[in-house]
Design an enzyme around this catalytic site. Structure first.
Site, short mmCIF file in Angstrom:
data_model
loop_
_atom_site.label_atom_id
_atom_site.label_comp_id
_atom_site.label_asym_id
_atom_site.label_seq_id
_atom_site.Cartn_x
_atom_site.Cartn_y
_atom_site.Cartn_z
N ASP A 113 -15.16 -25.64 41.24
CA ASP A 113 -15.56 -24.27 40.92
C ASP A 113 -15.58 -24.11 39.41
OD1 ASP A 113 -16.06 -21.45 41.46
OD2 ASP A 113 -14.04 -21.12 40.73
N THR B 53 -21.15 -19.92 39.00
CA THR B 53 -20.49 -19.99 37.69
C THR B 53 -20.85 -21.27 36.94
OG1 THR B 53 -18.56 -20.85 38.86
CG2 THR B 53 -18.54 -18.54 38.29
#
Length: 539
Positions: free
Chosen positions: A56, A89
């Protein structure tokens, strides 16, 4: 006339700009290999030895503790994308760094930064307009399948994107749909993610994760004699200590008579008893506090047949208050200085039941009066995997929420970036000013996403990108064609179920462009030296 003296170092011009670009590209290179369904994970070890394994982008950049001033702008960019959209992201950081690299090259080619900034903004506005008018597909005609596919696309690059993607995608859709509320002012449906509580429990396999109806509080009754089931729950949410009341630090009392000592001790107990009886008399039968409850106070709760929990995390307390309509109290004092507790301060829920998960007990609060809530219980073999599962699941619920609230999706797998690149190349021909070169560079910079996706999948990026650009150039109807990274081919990704929220792409391009402009505008870096404390004392 005395010259201006700066206590510190100063660098300006192209040196600063090149240093900033180098720092941002270095950060983007760290997360670049984690992009896409076959991206790799990063292992991060902090100063105390705690290990985080994740792909992530926001988590990676947050853990890096970046010190470079321009690098911090990228870190804030990833955090902003995570807060606003919940996913994308990594791609937003890569895109910002590539835009910055292209813009810096234009400045080196003697194009003024103001012209570059103007061109970047022009290209960004055209991209947003194109996504909204031409590339997005309304979701009304696609039904539940589009929600599941959007969740699957989000999970595909995460730890849950293998054999379990069907299970977790459907769980994410169900969890978000159950939180539906209607906004009182606009009348629109809202899906508050705070109503989806994620609980991690080690043990068993990921396949045995499931949704629990209601809010699962990782706590239990503070005493053994308390009931394990309540119906018609009236909840008191307190940020108040329910232990024996003691005098504050620094308060001293002079006592002449020894009998007064006992009266003082009795009064300390009575103050707490009066508070507890006020809650019980108002009808409270589930008392939650963020602070302590001592044995003397617990006796009153046990005798009344109610449940009391202590040391409840404030984050959970706020969610329960929002779900049940309870008032989170920090003091019993009213405007007159008296201590009171009214029934209107209590929240309502249908039932509260104690359940066992692994070796722990938890309280399940069902049927809140204000919001519907649910708890996703994630099972996994160890703490590292459970943490990554929770991050992945949160991202997928955020994507489902955005699809539901904005009712538009776009094809994934680089389809949007290639379509926008071709659109900008055509748009640039209509510009007769110097911004034309900037818009063309923006079009090239967008291709970094499909290139990185192909390279991470061990495919020939140049060949796949050439095929995809040729397919898009054939007809505007091919706008949904993107990369199939498993087979190494191109395909219609909308039909294949690889979709993302349109708002995610819009925000990515806006945030990346604004971050690039912010850093590009900097042409002076002044590092001020702190005052020497020894010199100050001598002075």
């Amino acid at each position: 006339m005395a010259a201006l003296s700066i206590e510190g170092s100063r660098s300006s011009g192209q040196d600063v700009r090149s240093g900033n670009v180098t720092a941002c590209v270095a950060i983007a290179n760290i997360v670049k290999t984690s992009l896409g369904p076959v991206g790799l994970d990063k292992m991060l070890v902090d100063e105390v030895g705690d290990v985080t394994v994740t792909n992530d982008g926001a988590t990676i950049i947050k853990q890096l503790e970046i010190e470079h001033p321009a690098g911090k702008v990228l870190a804030e960019l990833a955090a902003q994308q995570d807060d606003e959209i919940g996913d994308g992201t990594t791609s937003v950081v890569i895109m910002a760094a590539e835009l910055l690299r292209c813009a810096n090259q234009l400045v080196l080619d003697k194009i003024h930064p103001t012209t570059v900034i103007s061109g970047l903004r022009m290209a960004m506005r055209e991209c947003v307009k194109c996504i909204k008018k031409e590339l997005s597909t309304p979701t009304e005609k696609l039904g539940r399948d589009v929600l599941v596919n959007a969740a699957k696309t989000s999970l595909s690059s995460k730890i849950l994107g293998t054999a379990e993607s069907d299970l977790f995608a459907n769980m994410a859709v169900d969890a978000v749909l159950q939180t539906k509320t209607i906004d009182d002012y606009s009348g629109k449906a809202r899906y508050p993610l705070s109503s989806v509580h994620i609980l991690k429990a080690q043990g068993k396999s990921a396949h045995e994760s499931h949704i629990l109806e209601g809010f699962a509080l990782n706590a239990m009754g503070a005493a053994q004699g308390m009931p394990t089931y309540l119906k018609g729950v009236r909840i008191a949410c307190l940020d108040i200590d329910l232990r024996r009341t003691k005098m504050k630090m620094g308060v001293s009392v002079l006592v002449n008579n020894p009998d007064e000592m006992q009266k003082m001790a009795d009064r300390e107990l009575d103050i707490t008893k009066e508070r507890i009886m006020a809650i019980l008399n108002a009808g409270g039968n589930l008392i939650l506090t963020t602070q302590g409850i001592d044995d003397t106070s617990l006796k009153y709760f046990v005798d009344a047949g109610v449940i009391a929990c202590r040391r409840v995390p404030m984050k959970d307390m706020k969610r329960i208050a929002a779900m049940t309509g309870a008032t989170l109290l920090t003091s019993f004092a009213d405007l007159d200085g008296n201590e009171t507790f009214e029934a209107s301060m209590l929240g309502s829920a249908d039932e509260c039941v104690e359940e066992r998960v692994r070796d722990d007990k938890l309280l399940l609060i069902k049927g809140g009066a204000k919001q519907r809530s649910n708890t996703v219980l994630l099972r996994g073999p160890n703490e590292i995997m459970c943490d990554e599962m929770a991050r992945s699941f949160h991202d997928s619920t955020a994507v489902v929420k955005r699809v539901l609230e904005n009712n538009a999706v776009v094809a994934g797998g680089g389809a949007v970036e290639v379509a926008l690149s071709l659109h900008l190349e055509n748009f640039a021909l209509s510009i007769s000013s110097r911004e034309q070169i900037v818009v063309t560079e923006f079009a090239d910079a967008l291709l970094v996403i499909p290139k990185t996706l192909a390279m991470n999948a061990a495919q020939d990026a140049s060949e796949l990108l050439a095929k995809l650009r040729a397919k898009h150039a054939e007809s505007p109807a091919n706008k949904d064609w993107g990369l199939d990274l498993i087979e190494g081919q191109i395909r219609n990704n909308l039909e294949a179920g690889v979709v993302e929220p349109a708002i995610s792409k819009v925000k990515s391009i806006q945030f990346a462009t604004e971050a690039a402009i912010t850093i590009l505008r900097i042409d002076d870096l002044i590092r001020l030296e702190g005052e020497n404390p020894n010199e100050a004392l001598e002075g």
